[in-house]
Design an enzyme around this catalytic site. Sequence first.
Site: not given
Ligand code: EPZ
Length: 423
Positions: A22-23, A118, A123, A127, A306, A328, A398
């Site tokens: 999915k991701n 979610c 979130r 970055q 996840d 995370i 989803r």
């Molecule tokens: C991706 O979300 C995945 N979603 C999530 O999977 C997964 O949990 C996550 O990566 C971590 O592996 C998709 O790929 C669609 P991050 P993402 O940016 O990209 C912080 C599922 O169940 N952060 O890696 O949103 C953030 O708040 C879903 O399949 C910032 O601070 O995750 C978090 O604490 C749920 N600023 C950490 O970084 C930013 O600009 C990691 O978030 C971006 C992120």
Amino acid sequence: MDRYVINGGHRLYGEVCVSGAKNAVVAILPATVLIKGRCVIENVPDIRDVKFLTNILSHMGASIERLDASTLSVDCTDVNVYDISDFEGIGDMRASYYLIGALLGRFNRARVGMPGGCDFGQRPIDQHIKGFERLGATVSVCDDVVSAEAKCLRGASIYMDKISVGATINVMLAAVRAEGQTVIENAAKEPHVVDVANFLNSMGADIRGAGTDVIKIKGVCDLTGGSYAIIPDQIEAGTYMVAAAAAGGRITVRNVIPKHLDSISAKLREAGVEIEEDDECVTVTRLGPLRSVNVKTLPYPGFPTDMQPQITTLLSVADGDSVVTESIFDFRFRYVEELRVMGAQLSVDGNVCRICGVGGLTGARIRSYDLRAGAAMLIAGLMADGRTEVEDRAYISRGYENIVDKLRSLGADITMQTVDGVY
Ligand code: EPZ
């Protein structure tokens, strides 16, 4: 609202085949906007997020054709809009933010509604914005719309203050056609980050280092079409592995890349579960008691966030006390309340969940709060005594293709009730 009804206590036996990731696909579909040509994408999972993204791409002028159950043809040559801020539902999913990077990379302009997804607390997308600005774009967020514009995008060095899957991929999308070289440092290394880079390279991009913490992207003029197969879903595979460990029995999970499952296999082995690995499958056997284990979620190759709800659910019936630390996201333990209703003994203090293993869970009416917590609630129902009903606001569908069929094929007693009837 969907309702899953499970009569627990049945061990799982047999084989299950994992679908495409999915991701990975939720980034690769937006990435086709960068490509003037026909992309044939194989191993596409039949999930709601894919349906949603293909609808958006169609509205944007893409030609989309389903070639078979898991193969799509997507041609974005005629896509001619960069402002999709008024599209319904953009704010319902997290991955819609990839359309910002893709539209910016194609048209030097993008207007896209803020992403949803979610609810794990804050979130931010700072970055993502930092990366776009380093490439020369002016970015603003007003009334929940992200606007980005650049005279031209120029390669730059970008250090990610936080390891972010989304920001790493989004900056890659914006940088593939930028002038010169872009270097992303402190990049995310998840398998789906590598898959997106491999997809783009198969279409003519020049990306090196994906899967390490330094990714180098040399801008190219144009990306052409081609064919690509999505990698198997690491988290779907892990979910079925934990389901077998929870319900007991012996299952083989096919169409996997065992390397992607290393941290999950390691923790299951520590918990007393037998894991056998072959080239493209893993066999999970659990016939005896589960041992308590401590888990901390980390960026890949650490234990995936996840998989946190699923492993916490499993450990709720292990012998002894376990500790699960979520490093995370700020608030990813909301589902613990539902496990308590079933008799689990867990306490949450900030991002730490302490589990006192109990002899078993009792079926109850519970709800799912998000995609992975929803899958964890199904796992709780599989191992509970009696009937469990999981109220689900269509989160599970989803990200999990045919989960009812797949669990039934392993011997689970599960039905799904939707507005269209009982399945
Ligand atoms: C991706 O979300 C995945 N979603 C999530 O999977 C997964 O949990 C996550 O990566 C971590 O592996 C998709 O790929 C669609 P991050 P993402 O940016 O990209 C912080 C599922 O169940 N952060 O890696 O949103 C953030 O708040 C879903 O399949 C910032 O601070 O995750 C978090 O604490 C749920 N600023 C950490 O970084 C930013 O600009 C990691 O978030 C971006 C992120």
